[in-house]
Design a protein around this motif. Structure first.
Motif, PDB file in Angstrom:
ATOM      1  N   ASN A  65      36.989 131.134  22.114  1.00 47.48           N
ATOM      2  CA  ASN A  65      37.645 132.340  21.400  1.00 47.48           C
ATOM      3  C   ASN A  65      38.109 131.646  20.062  1.00 47.48           C
ATOM      4  OD1 ASN A  65      39.701 134.031  20.854  1.00 47.48           O
ATOM      5  ND2 ASN A  65      41.147 133.331  22.613  1.00 47.48           N
ATOM      6  N   GLN A  66      37.105 132.230  19.086  1.00 48.54           N
ATOM      7  CA  GLN A  66      37.088 131.732  17.863  1.00 48.54           C
ATOM      8  C   GLN A  66      38.398 132.235  16.886  1.00 48.54           C
ATOM      9  OE1 GLN A  66      34.387 129.776  15.646  1.00 48.54           O
ATOM     10  NE2 GLN A  66      35.104 128.980  17.717  1.00 48.54           N
ATOM     11  N   PRO A  67      38.720 133.432  17.091  1.00 47.79           N
ATOM     12  CA  PRO A  67      39.918 133.815  16.223  1.00 47.79           C
ATOM     13  C   PRO A  67      41.224 132.921  16.566  1.00 47.79           C
ATOM     14  CG  PRO A  67      38.728 135.730  16.891  1.00 47.79           C
ATOM     15  CD  PRO A  67      38.207 134.596  17.753  1.00 47.79           C
ATOM     16  N   GLN A  68      41.359 132.809  18.055  1.00 47.10           N
ATOM     17  CA  GLN A  68      42.614 132.033  18.423  1.00 47.10           C
ATOM     18  C   GLN A  68      42.400 130.615  17.861  1.00 47.10           C
ATOM     19  OE1 GLN A  68      45.730 133.299  20.013  1.00 47.10           O
ATOM     20  NE2 GLN A  68      46.228 131.243  19.248  1.00 47.10           N
ATOM     21  N   TRP A  70      40.867 128.982  15.558  1.00 41.26           N
ATOM     22  CA  TRP A  70      41.198 128.722  13.970  1.00 41.26           C
ATOM     23  C   TRP A  70      42.752 129.092  13.967  1.00 41.26           C
ATOM     24  CZ3 TRP A  70      38.267 124.937  12.896  1.00 41.26           C
ATOM     25  CH2 TRP A  70      36.896 125.129  13.260  1.00 41.26           C
ATOM     26  N   LYS A  71      43.484 129.954  14.418  1.00 38.29           N
ATOM     27  CA  LYS A  71      44.663 130.083  14.092  1.00 38.29           C
ATOM     28  C   LYS A  71      45.612 128.835  14.660  1.00 38.29           C
ATOM     29  CE  LYS A  71      44.901 135.119  14.574  1.00 38.29           C
ATOM     30  NZ  LYS A  71      45.207 136.249  15.514  1.00 38.29           N
ATOM     31  N   ALA A  95      43.704 130.510   8.443  1.00 36.85           N
ATOM     32  CA  ALA A  95      42.648 130.817   9.619  1.00 36.85           C
ATOM     33  C   ALA A  95      41.662 131.643   9.205  1.00 36.85           C
ATOM     34  CB  ALA A  95      43.280 131.625  10.847  1.00 36.85           C
ATOM     35  N   SER A  96      41.644 132.354   8.252  1.00 32.05           N
ATOM     36  CA  SER A  96      40.553 133.275   7.791  1.00 32.05           C
ATOM     37  C   SER A  96      39.513 132.673   7.028  1.00 32.05           C
ATOM     38  CB  SER A  96      40.901 134.713   6.999  1.00 32.05           C
ATOM     39  OG  SER A  96      41.672 134.101   5.756  1.00 32.05           O
ATOM     40  N   VAL A  99      37.452 130.636   9.557  1.00 33.86           N
ATOM     41  CA  VAL A  99      36.586 131.306  10.359  1.00 33.86           C
ATOM     42  C   VAL A  99      35.218 131.916   9.568  1.00 33.86           C
ATOM     43  CG1 VAL A  99      36.281 133.893  11.572  1.00 33.86           C
ATOM     44  CG2 VAL A  99      38.412 132.458  12.106  1.00 33.86           C
ATOM     45  N   ASN A 100      35.753 132.036   8.064  1.00 40.11           N
ATOM     46  CA  ASN A 100      34.495 132.508   7.249  1.00 40.11           C
ATOM     47  C   ASN A 100      33.595 131.110   6.947  1.00 40.11           C
ATOM     48  OD1 ASN A 100      35.327 134.868   7.152  1.00 40.11           O
ATOM     49  ND2 ASN A 100      36.652 134.609   5.062  1.00 40.11           N
ATOM     50  N   GLU A 103      31.656 130.620  10.298  1.00 40.15           N
ATOM     51  CA  GLU A 103      30.304 131.548  10.737  1.00 40.15           C
ATOM     52  C   GLU A 103      29.494 131.512   9.395  1.00 40.15           C
ATOM     53  OE1 GLU A 103      30.093 133.790  12.858  1.00 40.15           O
ATOM     54  OE2 GLU A 103      31.997 133.280  13.857  1.00 40.15           O
TER      55      GLU A 103
END
Length: 170
Positions: A65-68, A70-71, A95-96, A99-100, A103
């Motif tokens: 669950n990548q978004p969560q 990295w948050k 977090a953004s 994530v970048n 990715e």
């Protein structure tokens, strides 16, 4: 500190200059050693593994669950506890950005470490924070989910998960 250099201005003493060269070389060798130390520091990511709610499968599920993930990573990395542990180095990560970096780094966690090192931290300190946040993110989320399933309120589960995390991190 006043001149921004470790050389005395206006002095042409070759022995003093040799001493400064030796000091500068020693600092370079030490920083090389610290880079190795930083890499070894990342091994502590596994300190948060257990055979209950944060087993390797649960960790993989939390990481998926990548978004969560990295948050949680940014929350832990930016926490006062880790800022203090980095000896007051005050930097926040979002977090953004993580994530970048993840990715664009072909989903390789090393891309996150490289991103953090680009910000100019002392390698061992940043690797320590990286390892704690990387290993702790899954632990924190899995422990939080465990407490929610047991019927705790979200606020109490968050508080207790954080206390559990801090106990292991210390």
């Amino acid at each position: 500190m006043e001149t921004g250099t470790n050389r005395l201005t206006g002095k042409g003493d070759t022995n003093v200059n040799r001493w400064y060269d030796w000091i500068n070389g020693s600092v370079g060798a030490t920083m090389f050693w610290n880079t190795r130390s930083a890499v070894l520091q990342t091994i502590s990511t596994v300190n948060f593994t257990n055979w209950a709610e944060n087993n390797p499968f649960a960790q993989a599920r939390a990481f998926a669950n990548q978004p969560q993930f990295w948050k949680d990573f940014a929350f832990i990395f930016n926490s006062p506890m880790l800022k203090q542990r980095r000896s007051g180095l005050q930097i926040d990560v979002s977090a953004s950005e993580l994530v970048n970096a993840f990715e664009s780094g072909k989903r390789n966690p090393k891309a996150i470490l490289q991103k953090l090192l680009q910000w100019g931290f002392t390698p061992t300190r940043i690797a320590d924070s990286f390892a704690i946040a990387m290993g702790g993110s899954g632990f924190y989320r899995n422990r939080y989910n465990k407490y929610i399933k047991e019927g705790m309120s979200k606020a109490k589960a968050k508080e207790q998960s954080w206390l559990d995390f801090q106990e292991i991190a210390e």
